[in-house]
Design a protein around this motif. Structure first.
Motif, PDB file in Angstrom:
ATOM      1  N   UNK A 142       0.841  -1.202   0.000  1.00  0.00           N
ATOM      2  CA  UNK A 142       0.000   0.000   0.000  1.00  0.00           C
ATOM      3  C   UNK A 142       0.873   1.247   0.000  1.00  0.00           C
ATOM      4  N   UNK A 143       0.472   2.231  -0.778  1.00  0.00           N
ATOM      5  CA  UNK A 143       1.133   3.528  -0.767  1.00  0.00           C
ATOM      6  C   UNK A 143       0.247   4.487   0.003  1.00  0.00           C
ATOM      7  N   UNK A 144       0.823   5.108   1.033  1.00  0.00           N
ATOM      8  CA  UNK A 144       0.052   5.973   1.928  1.00  0.00           C
ATOM      9  C   UNK A 144       0.297   7.440   1.600  1.00  0.00           C
ATOM     10  N   UNK A 145      -0.801   8.165   1.392  1.00  0.00           N
ATOM     11  CA  UNK A 145      -0.734   9.623   1.256  1.00  0.00           C
ATOM     12  C   UNK A 145      -1.748  10.198   2.237  1.00  0.00           C
ATOM     13  N   UNK A 146      -1.264  10.706   3.360  1.00  0.00           N
ATOM     14  CA  UNK A 146      -2.127  11.258   4.410  1.00  0.00           C
ATOM     15  C   UNK A 146      -2.002  12.779   4.428  1.00  0.00           C
ATOM     16  N   UNK A 147      -3.115  13.459   4.267  1.00  0.00           N
ATOM     17  CA  UNK A 147      -3.142  14.916   4.304  1.00  0.00           C
ATOM     18  C   UNK A 147      -4.348  15.382   5.116  1.00  0.00           C
ATOM     19  N   UNK A 148      -4.467  16.683   5.311  1.00  0.00           N
ATOM     20  CA  UNK A 148      -5.549  17.231   6.144  1.00  0.00           C
ATOM     21  C   UNK A 148      -6.922  16.945   5.539  1.00  0.00           C
ATOM     22  N   UNK A 149      -7.004  16.919   4.208  1.00  0.00           N
ATOM     23  CA  UNK A 149      -8.269  16.619   3.536  1.00  0.00           C
ATOM     24  C   UNK A 149      -8.030  15.545   2.476  1.00  0.00           C
ATOM     25  N   UNK A 150      -9.099  14.859   2.095  1.00  0.00           N
ATOM     26  CA  UNK A 150      -8.984  13.845   1.052  1.00  0.00           C
ATOM     27  C   UNK A 150      -8.601  14.486  -0.274  1.00  0.00           C
ATOM     28  N   UNK A 151      -9.115  15.694  -0.527  1.00  0.00           N
ATOM     29  CA  UNK A 151      -8.802  16.389  -1.772  1.00  0.00           C
ATOM     30  C   UNK A 151      -7.306  16.688  -1.882  1.00  0.00           C
ATOM     31  N   UNK A 152      -6.699  17.088  -0.771  1.00  0.00           N
ATOM     32  CA  UNK A 152      -5.252  17.347  -0.772  1.00  0.00           C
ATOM     33  C   UNK A 152      -4.475  16.068  -1.070  1.00  0.00           C
ATOM     34  N   UNK A 215      -9.437   8.547   7.717  1.00  0.00           N
ATOM     35  CA  UNK A 215      -9.870   7.631   6.656  1.00  0.00           C
ATOM     36  C   UNK A 215      -8.892   6.470   6.491  1.00  0.00           C
ATOM     37  N   UNK A 216      -7.610   6.786   6.540  1.00  0.00           N
ATOM     38  CA  UNK A 216      -6.587   5.753   6.362  1.00  0.00           C
ATOM     39  C   UNK A 216      -6.637   4.749   7.506  1.00  0.00           C
ATOM     40  N   UNK A 217      -6.799   5.235   8.735  1.00  0.00           N
ATOM     41  CA  UNK A 217      -6.893   4.334   9.889  1.00  0.00           C
ATOM     42  C   UNK A 217      -8.092   3.397   9.746  1.00  0.00           C
ATOM     43  N   UNK A 247       3.164   8.207  14.420  1.00  0.00           N
ATOM     44  CA  UNK A 247       2.697   9.050  15.522  1.00  0.00           C
ATOM     45  C   UNK A 247       1.212   9.396  15.424  1.00  0.00           C
ATOM     46  N   UNK A 248       0.695   9.500  14.197  1.00  0.00           N
ATOM     47  CA  UNK A 248      -0.662  10.013  14.031  1.00  0.00           C
ATOM     48  C   UNK A 248      -1.678   8.983  13.537  1.00  0.00           C
ATOM     49  N   UNK A 249      -1.224   7.982  12.780  1.00  0.00           N
ATOM     50  CA  UNK A 249      -2.174   7.026  12.200  1.00  0.00           C
ATOM     51  C   UNK A 249      -2.240   5.733  13.011  1.00  0.00           C
ATOM     52  N   UNK A 250      -1.085   5.180  13.378  1.00  0.00           N
ATOM     53  CA  UNK A 250      -1.098   3.913  14.115  1.00  0.00           C
ATOM     54  C   UNK A 250      -1.900   4.004  15.425  1.00  0.00           C
TER      55      UNK A 250
END
Length: 277
Positions: A142-152, A215-217, A247-250
């Motif tokens: 999986x390639x993870x792209x985590x941003x403040x909004x889904x659009x970003x 969303x990713x979590x 730090x933020x998703x797990x």
């Protein structure tokens, strides 16, 4: 490979594993002077390779007479720390890969895909493994792209695709035709990949870990629910995105997993109370 694995397993205190890939890049075989086998024969060779590894890690003298490997009363000491042997991961999504994993591998390692596609593979391989009295674990890329909004996050994905080297992408697209598309049923690695999917080489975009951290979590927990035991994570900016993931998703994943367990426990208790009544 067997001796390297034993040494690595001891140096790491039993934390070493091997991922066996059956080879699909024809130019590499040609350059090394190795015979180019058709798709399913490459998996048959890999199965022999794994059987020999396991035998050499047993500590007992191994004699093996195969079509690709021949061993005469060979034994290694010491044996690996991990028993019965270090974990063997295996890549490949084709029918031959699935059947081979069911017979000899410990982990079946899949290209990225939707939950529906991944669940179908898990169910098929699990059923095949059961015929041999075995159980496997399952991993996915999986390639993870985590941003403040889904659009970003989606915008970052689009930028990655737009900046891809067209010549390199076309070369890769042509090379992978020796993989899944080379099978009779045209099922397997990259057989349903579009060019934009190939920018992340193992279909990492398809797993869908692109969006907000919440969303990713949630999607990682969904992967666990369909039977995924491990997610191999790739990111664009290693210098800060890996730390942010930890730090933020797990922690969110762990919290959601706890909620799921609590809900399941409450449901089971209700059933017990109902039966008792």
């Amino acid at each position: 490979m067997a001796k390297l694995g034993i040494t690595a397993d001891h140096l790491s205190g039993g934390r070493w594993a091997v991922n066996v890939v059956s080879g699909w890049f024809k130019d590499e075989f040609t350059a090394l002077g190795e015979p180019w086998l058709d798709h399913d024969e490459r998996y048959r060779r890999s199965e022999e390779f794994i059987r020999v590894l396991k035998g050499l890690w047993s500590g007992e003298p191994l004699t093996f007479k195969g079509d690709f490997y021949r061993i005469n009363q060979l034994a290694y000491q010491p044996t690996p720390i991990q028993r019965p042997h270090p974990p063997i991961f295996q890549g490949g999504n084709s029918t031959a890969a699935r059947q081979m994993a069911a017979r000899v591998s410990d982990w079946y390692f899949m290209n990225g895909g939707s939950p529906e596609v991944l669940k179908a593979q898990i169910d098929e391989v699990s059923a095949e493994a059961a015929k041999h009295g075995r159980k496997l674990k399952f991993a996915v890329n999986a390639f993870v792209i985590a941003r403040e909004t889904e659009a970003e996050a989606k915008a970052v994905q689009e930028e990655i695709v737009s900046l891809a080297d067209p010549e390199a992408l076309e070369g890769f697209a042509q090379a992978v035709k020796q993989a899944g598309l080379a099978t009779q049923d045209q099922l397997g690695m990259w057989s349903n990949s579009r060019k934009q999917d190939l920018v992340q080489p193992n279909d990492g975009f398809k797993t869908g870990l692109i969006g907000t951290r919440e969303q990713i979590a949630e999607r990682i927990v969904q992967l666990r629910e369909i039977g995924i035991d491990l997610v191999l994570v790739g990111v664009l900016n290693y210098d800060w995105e890996l730390a942010a993931f930890g730090e933020q998703i797990i922690p969110q994943v762990r919290a959601l997993e706890k909620q799921v367990l609590e809900t399941q426990s409450a449901s089971q208790q209700k059933i017990k109370d109902s039966v008792a009544a």
